[in-house]
Motif scaffolding. Structure first.
Motif, PDB file in Angstrom:
ATOM      1  N   MET A 135       0.835  -1.214   0.000  1.00 43.47           N
ATOM      2  CA  MET A 135       0.000   0.000   0.000  1.00 43.47           C
ATOM      3  C   MET A 135       0.865   1.257   0.000  1.00 43.47           C
ATOM      4  N   VAL A 136       1.878   1.241   0.906  1.00 47.05           N
ATOM      5  CA  VAL A 136       2.783   2.390   0.990  1.00 47.05           C
ATOM      6  C   VAL A 136       3.514   2.554  -0.339  1.00 47.05           C
ATOM      7  N   TYR A 137       3.983   1.411  -0.890  1.00 50.15           N
ATOM      8  CA  TYR A 137       4.717   1.463  -2.163  1.00 50.15           C
ATOM      9  C   TYR A 137       3.800   1.906  -3.297  1.00 50.15           C
ATOM     10  N   GLU A 138       2.556   1.437  -3.228  1.00 50.22           N
ATOM     11  CA  GLU A 138       1.578   1.794  -4.259  1.00 50.22           C
ATOM     12  C   GLU A 138       1.416   3.315  -4.303  1.00 50.22           C
ATOM     13  N   GLN A 139       1.278   3.912  -3.117  1.00 49.59           N
ATOM     14  CA  GLN A 139       1.118   5.376  -3.041  1.00 49.59           C
ATOM     15  C   GLN A 139       2.381   6.078  -3.550  1.00 49.59           C
ATOM     16  N   ALA A 140       3.548   5.524  -3.179  1.00 49.52           N
ATOM     17  CA  ALA A 140       4.812   6.135  -3.615  1.00 49.52           C
ATOM     18  C   ALA A 140       4.915   6.094  -5.134  1.00 49.52           C
ATOM     19  N   ARG A 141       4.499   4.965  -5.724  1.00 49.49           N
ATOM     20  CA  ARG A 141       4.569   4.862  -7.193  1.00 49.49           C
ATOM     21  C   ARG A 141       3.666   5.906  -7.854  1.00 49.49           C
ATOM     22  N   LYS A 142       2.457   6.044  -7.289  1.00 49.91           N
ATOM     23  CA  LYS A 142       1.524   7.029  -7.862  1.00 49.91           C
ATOM     24  C   LYS A 142       2.114   8.430  -7.786  1.00 49.91           C
ATOM     25  N   ARG A 143       2.697   8.733  -6.645  1.00 51.36           N
ATOM     26  CA  ARG A 143       3.275  10.077  -6.476  1.00 51.36           C
ATOM     27  C   ARG A 143       4.501  10.272  -7.376  1.00 51.36           C
ATOM     28  N   ARG A 144       5.242   9.193  -7.591  1.00 52.61           N
ATOM     29  CA  ARG A 144       6.412   9.313  -8.487  1.00 52.61           C
ATOM     30  C   ARG A 144       5.938   9.688  -9.896  1.00 52.61           C
ATOM     31  N   TRP A 145       4.889   8.999 -10.356  1.00 49.78           N
ATOM     32  CA  TRP A 145       4.398   9.302 -11.704  1.00 49.78           C
ATOM     33  C   TRP A 145       3.790  10.699 -11.783  1.00 49.78           C
ATOM     34  N   LYS A 146       3.156  11.102 -10.716  1.00 45.26           N
ATOM     35  CA  LYS A 146       2.628  12.483 -10.683  1.00 45.26           C
ATOM     36  C   LYS A 146       3.799  13.463 -10.810  1.00 45.26           C
ATOM     37  N   GLY A 147       4.868  13.172 -10.058  1.00 39.07           N
ATOM     38  CA  GLY A 147       6.038  14.037 -10.096  1.00 39.07           C
ATOM     39  C   GLY A 147       6.669  14.075 -11.484  1.00 39.07           C
ATOM     40  N   ILE A 148       6.787  12.915 -12.120  1.00 41.44           N
ATOM     41  CA  ILE A 148       7.386  12.882 -13.461  1.00 41.44           C
ATOM     42  C   ILE A 148       6.541  13.725 -14.411  1.00 41.44           C
ATOM     43  N   ALA A 149       5.222  13.551 -14.321  1.00 36.84           N
ATOM     44  CA  ALA A 149       4.333  14.313 -15.215  1.00 36.84           C
ATOM     45  C   ALA A 149       4.525  15.812 -15.042  1.00 36.84           C
ATOM     46  N   GLU A 150       4.833  16.210 -13.806  1.00 40.09           N
ATOM     47  CA  GLU A 150       4.989  17.649 -13.526  1.00 40.09           C
ATOM     48  C   GLU A 150       6.448  18.083 -13.569  1.00 40.09           C
ATOM     49  N   GLY A 151       7.344  17.128 -13.836  1.00 41.05           N
ATOM     50  CA  GLY A 151       8.772  17.457 -13.849  1.00 41.05           C
ATOM     51  C   GLY A 151       9.292  17.805 -12.460  1.00 41.05           C
ATOM     52  N   ARG A 152       8.695  17.175 -11.430  1.00 39.71           N
ATOM     53  CA  ARG A 152       9.115  17.464 -10.052  1.00 39.71           C
ATOM     54  C   ARG A 152       9.468  16.165  -9.327  1.00 39.71           C
ATOM     55  N   THR A 153      10.164  16.287  -8.200  1.00 37.52           N
ATOM     56  CA  THR A 153      10.547  15.113  -7.418  1.00 37.52           C
ATOM     57  C   THR A 153       9.700  15.080  -6.154  1.00 37.52           C
ATOM     58  N   LEU A 154       8.751  14.165  -6.118  1.00 36.64           N
ATOM     59  CA  LEU A 154       7.818  14.144  -4.988  1.00 36.64           C
ATOM     60  C   LEU A 154       8.096  13.024  -4.001  1.00 36.64           C
ATOM     61  N   VAL A 155       8.778  11.985  -4.453  1.00 34.94           N
ATOM     62  CA  VAL A 155       9.093  10.858  -3.556  1.00 34.94           C
ATOM     63  C   VAL A 155      10.518  10.376  -3.807  1.00 34.94           C
ATOM     64  N   GLY A 156      10.975   9.501  -2.922  1.00 31.09           N
ATOM     65  CA  GLY A 156      12.318   8.945  -3.036  1.00 31.09           C
ATOM     66  C   GLY A 156      12.423   7.920  -4.152  1.00 31.09           C
ATOM     67  N   PRO A 157      13.593   7.329  -4.293  1.00 31.75           N
ATOM     68  CA  PRO A 157      13.808   6.348  -5.367  1.00 31.75           C
ATOM     69  C   PRO A 157      13.090   5.033  -5.090  1.00 31.75           C
ATOM     70  N   GLN A 158      12.931   4.251  -6.145  1.00 35.42           N
ATOM     71  CA  GLN A 158      12.357   2.913  -6.002  1.00 35.42           C
ATOM     72  C   GLN A 158      13.482   1.903  -5.744  1.00 35.42           C
ATOM     73  N   THR A 159      14.601   2.111  -6.420  1.00 37.04           N
ATOM     74  CA  THR A 159      15.715   1.165  -6.332  1.00 37.04           C
ATOM     75  C   THR A 159      16.987   1.894  -5.935  1.00 37.04           C
ATOM     76  N   VAL A 160      17.692   1.349  -4.970  1.00 33.11           N
ATOM     77  CA  VAL A 160      18.996   1.917  -4.607  1.00 33.11           C
ATOM     78  C   VAL A 160      20.057   0.833  -4.769  1.00 33.11           C
ATOM     79  N   HIS A 161      21.093   1.228  -5.446  1.00 31.59           N
ATOM     80  CA  HIS A 161      22.183   0.310  -5.813  1.00 31.59           C
ATOM     81  C   HIS A 161      23.371   0.658  -4.903  1.00 31.59           C
ATOM     82  N   ILE A 162      23.819  -0.310  -4.152  1.00 32.84           N
ATOM     83  CA  ILE A 162      24.874  -0.018  -3.166  1.00 32.84           C
ATOM     84  C   ILE A 162      26.092  -0.891  -3.440  1.00 32.84           C
ATOM     85  N   ASP A 163      27.217  -0.234  -3.567  1.00 39.33           N
ATOM     86  CA  ASP A 163      28.472  -0.949  -3.833  1.00 39.33           C
ATOM     87  C   ASP A 163      29.057  -1.436  -2.515  1.00 39.33           C
ATOM     88  N   LEU A 164      29.401  -2.715  -2.467  1.00 38.80           N
ATOM     89  CA  LEU A 164      29.932  -3.262  -1.224  1.00 38.80           C
ATOM     90  C   LEU A 164      31.448  -3.412  -1.237  1.00 38.80           C
TER      91      LEU A 164
END
Ligand code: SF4
Length: 372
Positions: A1-30
């Motif tokens: 549910m939380v992720y679902e809302q984040a995805r919706k807000r991410r797409w809203k942000g992309i449509a508006e050219g703004r950053t509304l939520v954090g990333p979906q994937t983080v790549h970490i070098d070990l």
């Protein structure tokens, strides 16, 4: 549910050219260090004119620092997936199993990008790793050892044993095959190899080269052979054997010509809303390109910097269609192609062109230019 809302807000942000939520994937070098030395590698190839220092190669991502970063990322309520890899191999870091357990504790989808040789196959299965993205690079002892000059035929046998074990244990495995002068002739055999070991997908990547590694690029004769014969034959084999591949994207990489591996200006970059990479040293990268640093863990929490001026400036630059030199060899081309298709489907062609700094007439002009 939380992720679902984040995805919706991410797409809203992309449509508006703004950053509304954090990333979906983080790549970490070990780890910066590696147990092998792929000829195409930006950090460990014996062909590099300026090799990395021994001090740099010894650096590892510290477990306590990882726990703190994970806590911060979890608080953003947007991160769904973590990729564990390195400028070297993540299994060089002895804390990797504890780090995987920490990621699973947060409920994240975990992908480990590795050459696999140092992995404990059963421990990986027991920890519930979601995807092993195995950098194979050659499917015969001759090509495998040419691509990895410090390895021997026995190492290729070990790799096959690991892949067979994961197949038995039901661990999802995907293959990466970097294509250079040594691996180019094996495109069809790579598809057959994937089928034999039950790989879920094969990603073919035209090697991104520079700093001396250009010496192992595909020749123009190989490029022509790939385009004319091997890609169609590999496609047919993939269809026959039911192996998923990215051969369509690979064909576009081949068509880019020279050392460029991506016609990025025709696709656009959307990584700045979805993805970030953290190096062993704590540098925050916009993507895989080490030249595109947008922050550092020493400068404050990731969660603050993601919305900060550096990150936003690069997003704006890419939205205007102004690419960095690194973008000509974009390591995220596959993902950008997929995201571009999603942007078009969700937001429409006009929005897609606006988000990549173009107007409809620009595409026409480019097509006309290619026809000439
Ligand atoms: S290399 Fe350029 S185009 Fe590719 S993901 Fe990074 S910023 Fe985007």
């Amino acid at each position: 549910m939380v992720y679902e809302q984040a995805r919706k807000r991410r797409w809203k942000g992309i449509a508006e050219g703004r950053t509304l939520v954090g990333p979906q994937t983080v790549h970490i070098d070990l780890a910066n260090g590696c147990n092998t030395n792929c000829t195409t590698c930006w950090d460990h190839s014996p062909l590099l004119t300026t090799p990395r220092s021994a001090v740099w190669k010894r650096k590892l991502f510290d477990f306590e620092r990882f726990v703190a970063l994970a806590q911060d990322l979890a608080g953003m309520q947007s991160v769904e997936a973590v990729i564990l890899s390195g400028m070297g191999d993540p299994f060089v870091n002895p804390a990797i199993y504890d780090i995987i357990a920490e990621c699973k504790r947060h409920g994240w989808h975990v992908t480990v990008l590795t050459n696999a040789l140092l992995a404990d196959a059963d421990r990986i299965a027991a920890l519930g790793v979601d995807a092993m993205l195995v950098s194979v690079n050659g499917v015969t002892p001759a090509s495998y050892t040419a691509f990895h000059p410090n390895l021997r035929a026995e190492d290729f046998e070990r790799l096959k044993t690991l892949l067979a074990r994961w197949q038995v244990l039901g661990v999802p495995v995907k293959h990466v095959q970097v294509i250079n002068r040594d691996t180019a002739p094996e495109l069809v055999e790579m598809v057959e190899f994937a089928a034999r070991y039950g790989a879920r997908h094969v990603t073919f990547k035209l090697a991104s080269l520079g700093g001396g590694t250009e010496a192992c690029a595909v020749t123009e004769a190989q490029r022509a052979q790939l385009q004319k014969w091997l890609v169609p034959e590999a496609r047919a084999a993939a269809a026959r054997l039911g192996v998923a591949t990215n051969l369509d994207v690979f064909a576009r990489q081949l068509a880019a010509g020279g050392l460029a591996t991506t016609p990025i200006e025709e696709v656009g970059c959307f990584m700045g809303w979805h993805y970030a990479r953290v190096t062993v040293e704590g540098a925050l990268l916009y993507c895989c390109a080490t030249t595109l640093q947008v922050g550092h863990l020493d400068w404050g929490p990731f969660s603050t910097q993601w919305f900060g001026a550096s990150w936003e400036a690069l997003r704006a630059q890419l939205m205007a269609g102004t690419y960095a030199p690194a973008c000509q060899q974009c390591g995220k081309f596959n993902q950008n192609v997929k995201l571009a298709a999603k942007v078009r489907a969700k937001l429409g062609e006009a929005a897609y062109l606006a988000l990549t700094g173009r107007r409809a007439s620009d595409n026409e002009a480019k097509r006309e230019h290619r026809r000439l």
